[in-house]
Design a protein around this motif. Structure first.
Motif, PDB file in Angstrom:
ATOM      1  N   HIS A 549     -14.612   5.647  -3.482  1.00  9.73           N
ATOM      2  CA  HIS A 549     -13.672   6.520  -2.768  1.00  9.73           C
ATOM      3  C   HIS A 549     -13.725   6.291  -1.261  1.00  9.73           C
ATOM      4  O   HIS A 549     -13.224   7.109  -0.481  1.00  9.73           O
ATOM      5  CB  HIS A 549     -13.987   7.989  -3.073  1.00  9.73           C
ATOM      6  CG  HIS A 549     -13.751   8.370  -4.501  1.00  9.73           C
ATOM      7  ND1 HIS A 549     -14.680   8.144  -5.492  1.00  9.73           N
ATOM      8  CD2 HIS A 549     -12.679   8.943  -5.109  1.00  9.73           C
ATOM      9  CE1 HIS A 549     -14.208   8.567  -6.650  1.00  9.73           C
ATOM     10  NE2 HIS A 549     -12.997   9.066  -6.458  1.00  9.73           N
ATOM     11  N   ASP A 553     -10.681  -0.128   3.241  1.00 11.03           N
ATOM     12  CA  ASP A 553     -10.150  -0.970   2.160  1.00 11.03           C
ATOM     13  C   ASP A 553     -11.144  -2.041   1.719  1.00 11.03           C
ATOM     14  O   ASP A 553     -11.297  -2.318   0.523  1.00 11.03           O
ATOM     15  CB  ASP A 553      -8.857  -1.645   2.608  1.00 11.03           C
ATOM     16  CG  ASP A 553      -7.731  -0.648   2.829  1.00 11.03           C
ATOM     17  OD1 ASP A 553      -7.924   0.532   2.466  1.00 11.03           O
ATOM     18  OD2 ASP A 553      -6.682  -1.044   3.360  1.00 11.03           O
ATOM     19  N   ARG A 556     -13.760  -0.791  -0.755  1.00 10.68           N
ATOM     20  CA  ARG A 556     -13.217  -0.611  -2.105  1.00 10.68           C
ATOM     21  C   ARG A 556     -12.890  -1.961  -2.742  1.00 10.68           C
ATOM     22  O   ARG A 556     -13.049  -2.153  -3.946  1.00 10.68           O
ATOM     23  CB  ARG A 556     -11.963   0.267  -2.055  1.00 10.68           C
ATOM     24  CG  ARG A 556     -12.201   1.646  -1.455  1.00 10.68           C
ATOM     25  CD  ARG A 556     -11.044   2.597  -1.737  1.00 10.68           C
ATOM     26  NE  ARG A 556      -9.766   2.077  -1.311  1.00 10.68           N
ATOM     27  CZ  ARG A 556      -9.271   2.147  -0.073  1.00 10.68           C
ATOM     28  NH1 ARG A 556      -9.995   2.729   0.884  1.00 10.68           N
ATOM     29  NH2 ARG A 556      -8.086   1.661   0.222  1.00 10.68           N
ATOM     30  N   GLU A 587      -4.679   1.807  -8.945  1.00  8.85           N
ATOM     31  CA  GLU A 587      -3.697   2.669  -8.272  1.00  8.85           C
ATOM     32  C   GLU A 587      -4.008   2.841  -6.790  1.00  8.85           C
ATOM     33  O   GLU A 587      -3.482   3.746  -6.135  1.00  8.85           O
ATOM     34  CB  GLU A 587      -3.669   4.035  -8.958  1.00  8.85           C
ATOM     35  CG  GLU A 587      -3.226   3.962 -10.419  1.00  8.85           C
ATOM     36  CD  GLU A 587      -3.322   5.308 -11.111  1.00  8.85           C
ATOM     37  OE1 GLU A 587      -3.744   6.279 -10.438  1.00  8.85           O
ATOM     38  OE2 GLU A 587      -2.979   5.389 -12.303  1.00  8.85           O
ATOM     39  N   ASP A 588      -4.864   1.989  -6.247  1.00  8.34           N
ATOM     40  CA  ASP A 588      -5.282   2.107  -4.848  1.00  8.34           C
ATOM     41  C   ASP A 588      -4.105   1.883  -3.906  1.00  8.34           C
ATOM     42  O   ASP A 588      -3.127   1.202  -4.253  1.00  8.34           O
ATOM     43  CB  ASP A 588      -6.388   1.082  -4.569  1.00  8.34           C
ATOM     44  CG  ASP A 588      -7.150   1.380  -3.295  1.00  8.34           C
ATOM     45  OD1 ASP A 588      -8.178   2.083  -3.381  1.00  8.34           O
ATOM     46  OD2 ASP A 588      -6.717   0.923  -2.222  1.00  8.34           O
ATOM     47  N   SER A 589      -4.230   2.423  -2.696  1.00  8.69           N
ATOM     48  CA  SER A 589      -3.159   2.282  -1.703  1.00  8.69           C
ATOM     49  C   SER A 589      -3.094   0.874  -1.118  1.00  8.69           C
ATOM     50  O   SER A 589      -2.069   0.458  -0.588  1.00  8.69           O
ATOM     51  CB  SER A 589      -3.369   3.292  -0.570  1.00  8.69           C
ATOM     52  OG  SER A 589      -4.646   3.108   0.028  1.00  8.69           O
ATOM     53  N   SER A 590      -4.215   0.133  -1.201  1.00  7.11           N
ATOM     54  CA  SER A 590      -4.247  -1.233  -0.657  1.00  7.11           C
ATOM     55  C   SER A 590      -3.818  -2.233  -1.721  1.00  7.11           C
ATOM     56  O   SER A 590      -4.307  -2.222  -2.851  1.00  7.11           O
ATOM     57  CB  SER A 590      -5.666  -1.563  -0.169  1.00  7.11           C
ATOM     58  OG  SER A 590      -5.802  -2.946   0.077  1.00  7.11           O
ATOM     59  N   ALA A 591      -2.908  -3.113  -1.331  1.00  7.47           N
ATOM     60  CA  ALA A 591      -2.416  -4.123  -2.275  1.00  7.47           C
ATOM     61  C   ALA A 591      -3.534  -5.076  -2.698  1.00  7.47           C
ATOM     62  O   ALA A 591      -3.611  -5.480  -3.868  1.00  7.47           O
ATOM     63  CB  ALA A 591      -1.263  -4.896  -1.639  1.00  7.47           C
ATOM     64  N   ARG A 594      -5.670  -3.340  -5.247  1.00  8.17           N
ATOM     65  CA  ARG A 594      -4.938  -3.225  -6.519  1.00  8.17           C
ATOM     66  C   ARG A 594      -4.937  -4.558  -7.259  1.00  8.17           C
ATOM     67  O   ARG A 594      -5.256  -4.624  -8.455  1.00  8.17           O
ATOM     68  CB  ARG A 594      -3.490  -2.769  -6.267  1.00  8.17           C
ATOM     69  CG  ARG A 594      -3.343  -1.340  -5.825  1.00  8.17           C
ATOM     70  CD  ARG A 594      -1.902  -0.859  -6.004  1.00  8.17           C
ATOM     71  NE  ARG A 594      -0.946  -1.701  -5.325  1.00  8.17           N
ATOM     72  CZ  ARG A 594      -0.555  -1.551  -4.061  1.00  8.17           C
ATOM     73  NH1 ARG A 594      -1.081  -0.566  -3.339  1.00  8.17           N
ATOM     74  NH2 ARG A 594       0.330  -2.350  -3.507  1.00  8.17           N
TER      75      ARG A 594
END
Length: 710
Positions: A549, A553, A556, A587-591, A594
């Motif tokens: 969490h 980026d 993660r 579903e992470d905000s960073s491409a 993901r």
């Protein structure tokens, strides 16, 4: 050709350069790079333009890349270059580059077999010339062509040319070239090297030119590979002896090399009767310094070759020679030091060998001490009980320049000299050396952790590693984390291990720096190579879930990258948590996160991955990890019980000692009191002692108490 030039004209017009207009100016590297890589023209066409009207650098580029050009149009380019070869604007550098380009093309099998004859003709024409600077490269071309599977006709042509070139009427430079060509032909035709070829070899061996004789010493070694033992003993050996007796020292040196290299081809009886007397006469006496150089370089090889035949007399001769050579010049001493393990293995332990070894360890030249340090562990293996060798190893460990090679072989030395001393040197080096040296010593430590006591590592190394993980550059941080993970793997003190793990969590997993948190993930990744599933789940998995969490980026992303590894080391009951974590990161905000998580999910679903993690080998691996951790727990419990028992014994021993001292002090006080009373004339009252004698039994019928007679 016209097409190529037309394309070349448009090519230069596009770049707004005219070769003729600027040919007299100095070209920058950027300009040449631009002209060499412009699109829209083939490599063949570009090469043709450069070779015909380009700058010298462009011609050189074309010749150095002939293998690329030949792939497009071999015959056209080769004929063009061959015709331009003798042009006035082609200097020696271009001709050498052409030869190197041909070598590359032949090695890559780009040459059509039909054109090998043309290449051979070019070789012959160049080797017939007096341009000696071209000979070395084009002899290599000759060797490549001969070994490339040419026809028998072409081989016969090469042999005929070599015999013609070796004729006594030829210039010495050509006879010298023919010696090298004979070696190449011997490699090709092997056991077919006989008749006229062999006779020419014998003739060249006695040539009037010393360079020819010197080159033949090298050629004889190759010829011996394809001759029977009888032929070598009856024909070649005596040719070599003539060269050993040569009056020119350069020839004599090469002949000594040839003699030593040929000895393995001879029978034991022949060596005893013919070779060893020559060795004693020419080598085991005070000789020319260049002979000493080559003898000291090859002495190990020589001793191994004649090992079964070394008598006490021969051994004594070698020892006397070594006593002389140990005080010779730097090159001789360095060669002897390099060969010392082989010398020691043949001549064995004796006081002379110990004295020579001690002399080299105390040599003023660091290179000689380093040469000894590199092989001292091999010498020690030959005589494990020798205290002199262990002492010299300790001495080299204190030397700043040679200590690295003692430490490098810590696996051997840790049990023979003080392991804490070796660890101390490693500790000092990873604290004070530059970062490259620190990396070298950390790698050595990582390979030799099992050779040091775990308590010494926990006390001296772990604090330094934790400090490096916080303060040094990334390479050192990563390597320190790897070493620390291995130390923890070998630590059986459960409480101490948990203490270090908790410290790592506090300093890195919960650090405000994202680099520290990434380093913590790296540490976990290293640790996963050693841990059981239960141990990982208990000590690290919760931290993984928390870090997933993270606000950064890259942190993660690191978690997403190691998901397949986490899946391997997690107990089956927690697989669903890894799957949930994967879906969460998908579903992470960073491409980047993901995409990496999706890729990790695909890996974990693949048949190959599942086959691997459920394979028998993988299951055995984890069983061994569990067994190792159980053994560590038992060892920890045993040490705790032993410590308790030791404490009880020590406490009882101390109590007994205290009681004994108290009694002694009381006795001393009483004696002192008695002496004082005696000195002052006071009566000494003696306390009646209890009768310890056994009582006499009474007769039957007598009274139990005796009457007082008074």
């Amino acid at each position: 050709m016209v097409s190529a030039l037309q394309n070349g004209k448009s090519y230069f017009n596009e770049t707004q350069f005219e070769i003729e207009g600027i040919s007299g100016t100095k070209k920058t590297e950027a300009e040449i790079q631009l002209w060499s890589t412009t699109e829209g023209i083939s490599e063949f066409e570009k090469g043709m333009i450069f070779l015909q009207s380009g700058f010298p650098q462009q011609k050189l580029w074309a010749l150095q890349n002939l293998d690329k050009i030949f792939r497009e149009n071999f015959e056209g380019m080769f004929n063009f270059v061959k015709n331009r070869f003798n042009a006035e604007d082609w200097d020696l550098e271009l001709k050498i580059a052409f030869g190197q380009g041909v070598i590359n093309a032949v090695k890559q099998e780009i040459f059509p077999q039909g054109l090998c004859e043309e290449i051979l003709e070019v070789c012959i024409s160049i080797l017939r010339s007096l341009a000696t600077s071209l000979h070395e490269t084009w002899i290599q071309v000759f060797a490549c062509v001969i070994s490339s599977g040419i026809s028998n006709t072409q081989i016969e042509k090469a042999i005929s040319f070599t015999i013609d070139l070796s004729d006594f009427n030829q210039k010495p430079v050509f006879r010298h070239v023919s010696c090298k060509l004979l070696k190449i032909i011997a490699q090709k035709i092997k056991f077919g090297f006989k008749g006229q070829l062999f006779q020419r070899a014998k003739a060249l061996s006695q040539d009037t030119d010393s360079e020819v004789r010197q080159e033949m010493c090298i050629t004889w070694i190759e010829i011996c590979n394809y001759k029977s033992q009888n032929e070598i003993q009856e024909k070649i050996f005596y040719e070599i002896l003539k060269l050993v007796d040569d009056e020119v020292i350069s020839v004599k040196v090469e002949a000594v090399v040839c003699l030593i290299k040929v000895i393995p081809f001879l029978s034991k009886d022949f060596i005893s009767r013919h070779a060893i007397p020559v060795i004693k006469k020419e080598l085991l006496v005070e000789t020319h310094i260049e002979i000493q150089h080559i003898f000291s370089e090859l002495i190990g090889e020589l001793l191994i070759s004649i090992k079964p035949l070394i008598s006490p007399d021969i051994r004594e001769s070698f020892l006397k020679s070594l006593l002389f050579l140990k005080d010779s010049d730097f090159i001789v001493r360095k060669n002897i030091a390099y060969n010392f393990p082989a010398i020691f293995s043949i001549l064995g332990t004796c006081q002379i060998m110990k004295d020579i070894l001690t002399r080299f360890v105390n040599d003023a030249e660091s290179e000689i001490k380093i040469a000894i340090a590199k092989g001292l562990h091999e010498i020690s293996k030959l005589d494990i009980s020798c205290k002199t060798i262990a002492f010299l190893a300790t001495q080299l460990l204190e030397d700043q320049e040679s200590q690295f090679f003692i430490i490098k072989n810590a696996q051997w030395w840790a049990s023979r000299i003080s392991s804490i001393s070796i660890l101390g040197k490693i500790t000092n080096s990873i604290q004070t050396g530059n970062w490259r040296e620190q990396i070298k010593f950390l790698e050595i430590l990582n390979e030799n952790i099992v050779n040091f006591h775990i308590n010494d590592l926990l006390e001296n190394i772990v604090p330094i590693l934790l400090q490096k993980m916080q303060n040094d550059n990334f390479s050192l941080k990563l390597l320190s984390a790897r070493v620390l993970s291995r130390i923890l793997y070998h630590t059986h003190y459960t409480s101490r291990k948990l203490e270090i793990i908790n410290s790592i969590k506090d300093k890195f997993a919960r650090s405000s720096s994202c680099y520290d948190r990434i380093l913590f993930i790296d540490f976990i990744e290293f640790s996963m190579s050693y841990q059981s599933k239960e141990y990982f789940s208990k000590n690290f998995f919760d931290e993984i879930l928390n870090i997933s969490h993270d606000l950064i980026d890259s942190v993660r992303l690191k978690i997403a990258m190691i998901l397949p590894i986490i899946r391997e080391v997690i107990p089956d009951r927690q697989i669903y948590q890894v799957e949930n974590l994967t879906e969460f990161l998908i579903e992470d905000s960073s491409a980047n996160v993901r995409n990496t998580a999706i890729n990790s999910k695909e890996i974990m679903k693949s048949d190959e991955y599942n086959k691997k993690i459920y394979s028998d080998e993988e299951q055995r691996d984890f069983q061994q990890r569990c067994k190792f951790e159980e053994e560590q727990a038992k060892l920890d419990s045993k040490e705790i019980e032993d410590n308790k028992r030791r404490m009880v014994v020590e406490f009882a021993s101390k109590a007994r000692e205290a009681l004994r001292q108290k009694r002694n002090e009381k006795a001393k006080t009483q004696i002192s009191h008695l002496k004082t009373r005696s000195a002052s004339g006071q009566p000494i009252l003696v306390k009646p002692q209890r009768n310890t004698q056994p009582s006499i039994p009474l007769r039957a019928g007598s009274s139990s108490r005796r009457k007082n007679p008074y």
